[in-house]
Write a protein that holds these residues in place. Structure first.
Motif, mmCIF file in Angstrom:
data_model
loop_
_atom_site.group_PDB
_atom_site.id
_atom_site.type_symbol
_atom_site.label_atom_id
_atom_site.label_comp_id
_atom_site.label_asym_id
_atom_site.label_seq_id
_atom_site.Cartn_x
_atom_site.Cartn_y
_atom_site.Cartn_z
ATOM 1 N N GLU A 2 5.008 52.496 62.804
ATOM 2 C CA GLU A 2 3.870 51.691 63.254
ATOM 3 C C GLU A 2 3.786 50.334 62.558
ATOM 4 O O GLU A 2 3.427 49.324 63.164
ATOM 5 N N PHE A 3 4.138 50.282 61.282
ATOM 6 C CA PHE A 3 3.973 49.046 60.528
ATOM 7 C C PHE A 3 5.032 48.005 60.861
ATOM 8 O O PHE A 3 4.973 46.883 60.348
ATOM 9 N N ASP A 4 5.986 48.343 61.727
ATOM 10 C CA ASP A 4 6.948 47.357 62.210
ATOM 11 C C ASP A 4 6.260 46.298 63.072
ATOM 12 O O ASP A 4 6.815 45.226 63.308
ATOM 13 N N PHE A 5 5.055 46.627 63.581
ATOM 14 C CA PHE A 5 4.296 45.658 64.371
ATOM 15 C C PHE A 5 3.741 44.530 63.513
ATOM 16 O O PHE A 5 3.286 43.509 64.038
ATOM 17 N N LEU A 6 3.741 44.691 62.198
ATOM 18 C CA LEU A 6 3.102 43.732 61.303
ATOM 19 C C LEU A 6 4.082 42.662 60.827
ATOM 20 O O LEU A 6 5.154 42.978 60.298
ATOM 21 N N LYS A 7 3.712 41.399 61.014
ATOM 22 C CA LYS A 7 4.497 40.280 60.504
ATOM 23 C C LYS A 7 4.093 40.005 59.062
ATOM 24 O O LYS A 7 2.900 39.954 58.745
ATOM 25 N N PRO A 8 5.062 39.828 58.163
ATOM 26 C CA PRO A 8 4.717 39.558 56.758
ATOM 27 C C PRO A 8 4.030 38.205 56.593
ATOM 28 O O PRO A 8 4.094 37.334 57.466
ATOM 29 N N ILE A 9 3.382 38.040 55.457
ATOM 30 C CA ILE A 9 2.710 36.783 55.136
ATOM 31 C C ILE A 9 3.748 35.673 54.972
ATOM 32 O O ILE A 9 4.816 35.866 54.397
ATOM 33 N N ASP A 10 3.406 34.504 55.497
ATOM 34 C CA ASP A 10 4.300 33.358 55.433
ATOM 35 C C ASP A 10 4.619 32.970 53.981
ATOM 36 O O ASP A 10 3.749 32.978 53.106
ATOM 37 N N PHE A 31 0.429 41.754 48.754
ATOM 38 C CA PHE A 31 0.760 41.161 50.044
ATOM 39 C C PHE A 31 2.012 41.790 50.653
ATOM 40 O O PHE A 31 2.955 42.158 49.935
ATOM 41 N N HIS A 32 1.992 41.880 51.985
ATOM 42 C CA HIS A 32 3.188 42.270 52.733
ATOM 43 C C HIS A 32 4.074 41.026 52.851
ATOM 44 O O HIS A 32 3.696 40.029 53.463
ATOM 45 N N THR A 33 5.239 41.098 52.233
ATOM 46 C CA THR A 33 6.169 39.980 52.270
ATOM 47 C C THR A 33 7.429 40.377 53.026
ATOM 48 O O THR A 33 7.608 41.541 53.400
ATOM 49 N N SER A 34 8.314 39.421 53.236
ATOM 50 C CA SER A 34 9.575 39.719 53.926
ATOM 51 C C SER A 34 10.461 40.636 53.091
ATOM 52 O O SER A 34 11.359 41.280 53.616
ATOM 53 N N LEU A 87 -1.772 43.174 54.845
ATOM 54 C CA LEU A 87 -0.588 43.686 55.534
ATOM 55 C C LEU A 87 0.005 42.698 56.525
ATOM 56 O O LEU A 87 0.953 43.031 57.235
ATOM 57 N N GLY A 88 -0.541 41.488 56.593
ATOM 58 C CA GLY A 88 0.002 40.495 57.514
ATOM 59 C C GLY A 88 -0.658 40.547 58.881
ATOM 60 O O GLY A 88 -1.802 40.989 59.006
ATOM 61 N N ASP A 89 0.082 40.108 59.897
ATOM 62 C CA ASP A 89 -0.493 39.920 61.230
ATOM 63 C C ASP A 89 0.216 40.736 62.297
ATOM 64 O O ASP A 89 1.427 40.958 62.229
#
Length: 383
Positions: A2-10, A31-34, A87-89
């Motif tokens: 499910e969390f694959d839908f989330l884009k990391p923070i820029d 923060f969710h990062t790359s 978790l990003g966007d």
């Protein structure tokens, strides 16, 4: 996953955060990062952005949450013991239904992990997939919306920020036990809609009544699962929203007080802020709304539905035919009224045994005035 839908923070924003002092909120958030995803086992509140605006023609076509994050993480936290992750966007899908699917999946997973999703939209029709996120939890849902209107639409209308409530009411599975509106303005709602609220035994509180006595809203939040804020419920002079222009509405202090009420209520498990236009002016207020929700969460008392009735004083009010039973918390002085559950109705209702109320409603019952919220809850229970 499910969390694959989330884009990391820029990465540029993360560099900005590194420049904040160690005392600011941004230095205390994971923060969710790359390169890394937060360990959710250590998280109590998860911030999620949803970049979806197709539910409202008056808003800009794209969603940019950078201003909100900058303002929020630049604030100083209170003496909180709250673990927060960003978790990003969730990006807008090919269709709006794709976005709803992603939102439902992500939020449902967080709810199962007992993490409170703090959702920043986007348009308020995102309340619908947030509501649907409870489907797998097998419970009835109480929705509280802070909004100038009820957001009913025709059954044949496509879902939008102005019609999502109709879809919530009619779609299966129907897990909605109660809907409460806080701050409606009569001239934005037809008489048919106002009558429908009464017919469905829902609750609605006018802007003037809440502004005159904001404590009236506290028992409403205490029984909520999902709280959805339409930022156009705030007057434009305080929100910074010019399109649409709102001459009347809550002021900044009042909307922050309502957010704190939502945060402090033990039962609230999902919170969202919607219908803003990406301006720097709005971002300041949204950041403070979120701050106050987290502040309230820190001061949760873990009373009903998690506490024991042994921690309450019991008051029995005899009436002509029956009796009403009230409970007063020894810890916070908050009041509840007992709601008998009909055994042959939906099993999901068996968890609902106490209904939040105010001291004023107890005093009214002593004068043989049955509280309206108790009566409406009983009618929903029977039918």
């Amino acid at each position: 996953m499910e969390f694959d839908f989330l884009k990391p923070i820029d990465k540029e924003f993360l560099e900005l955060i590194k420049g904040f002092s160690s005392q600011q909120l941004g230095s205390k958030v994971v923060f969710h990062t790359s390169e890394d995803f937060p360990d959710l086992n250590k998280i109590k509140i998860a911030v999620i952005g949803v970049l979806e605006n197709r539910g409202e023609v008056n808003l800009s076509s794209s969603v940019d949450l950078a201003h909100i994050r900058k303002e929020l993480y630049g604030l100083f936290p209170g003496n909180w013991n709250v673990s927060i992750a960003d978790l990003g966007d969730i990006a807008a899908g090919n269709t709006i239904e794709d976005t709803y699917f992603a939102v439902k999946k992500v939020v449902s997973t967080l709810l199962k992990k007992k993490i409170i999703p703090l959702v920043i939209g986007g348009t308020q029709d995102l309340t619908y997939p947030l509501y649907r996120a409870y489907d797998d939890l097998e419970q009835m849902v109480n929705l509280v919306s802070i909004d100038r209107k009820f957001d009913f639409g025709k059954e044949s209308d496509s879902i939008s920020s102005g019609s999502y409530l109709t879809k919530i009411v009619i779609d299966e599975p129907n897990n909605l036990f109660n809907y409460s509106n806080i701050g409606f303005q009569t001239y934005y709602n037809s008489q048919e809609e106002i009558d429908l609220i009464e017919k469905l035994f829902f609750d609605a509180y006018r802007l003037g009544d809440i502004s005159n006595n904001i404590s009236l809203a506290e028992p409403v939040f205490r029984d909520a699962d999902l709280v959805s804020i339409d930022l156009t419920s705030v007057k434009s002079s305080d929100s910074g929203i010019i399109n649409p222009f709102m001459p009347n509405g809550f002021n900044g202090k009042e909307i922050c007080s309502l957010a704190r009420y939502a945060g402090i209520c033990d039962k609230v498990s999902l919170f969202g802020v919607f219908n803003h236009n990406n301006t720097k002016q709005e971002s300041v207020l949204i950041a403070q709304i979120i701050w106050y929700f987290i502040e309230g969460f820190h001061y949760r008392s873990n009373e009903y539905p998690f506490g024991s009735k042994e921690n309450y004083l019991k008051y029995i009010v005899p009436l002509d035919v029956d009796e009403l039973i009230f409970y007063k918390s020894n810890k916070t002085d908050r009041w509840w009224i007992e709601l008998p559950v009909i055994s042959n109705t939906n099993n999901k209702l068996k968890k609902i045994t106490l209904l939040p109320c105010s001291h004023e409603e107890y005093l009214a019952a002593c004068n043989h005035e049955i509280p309206e919220r108790w009566w409406k809850a009983q009618r929903k229970n029977i039918f």
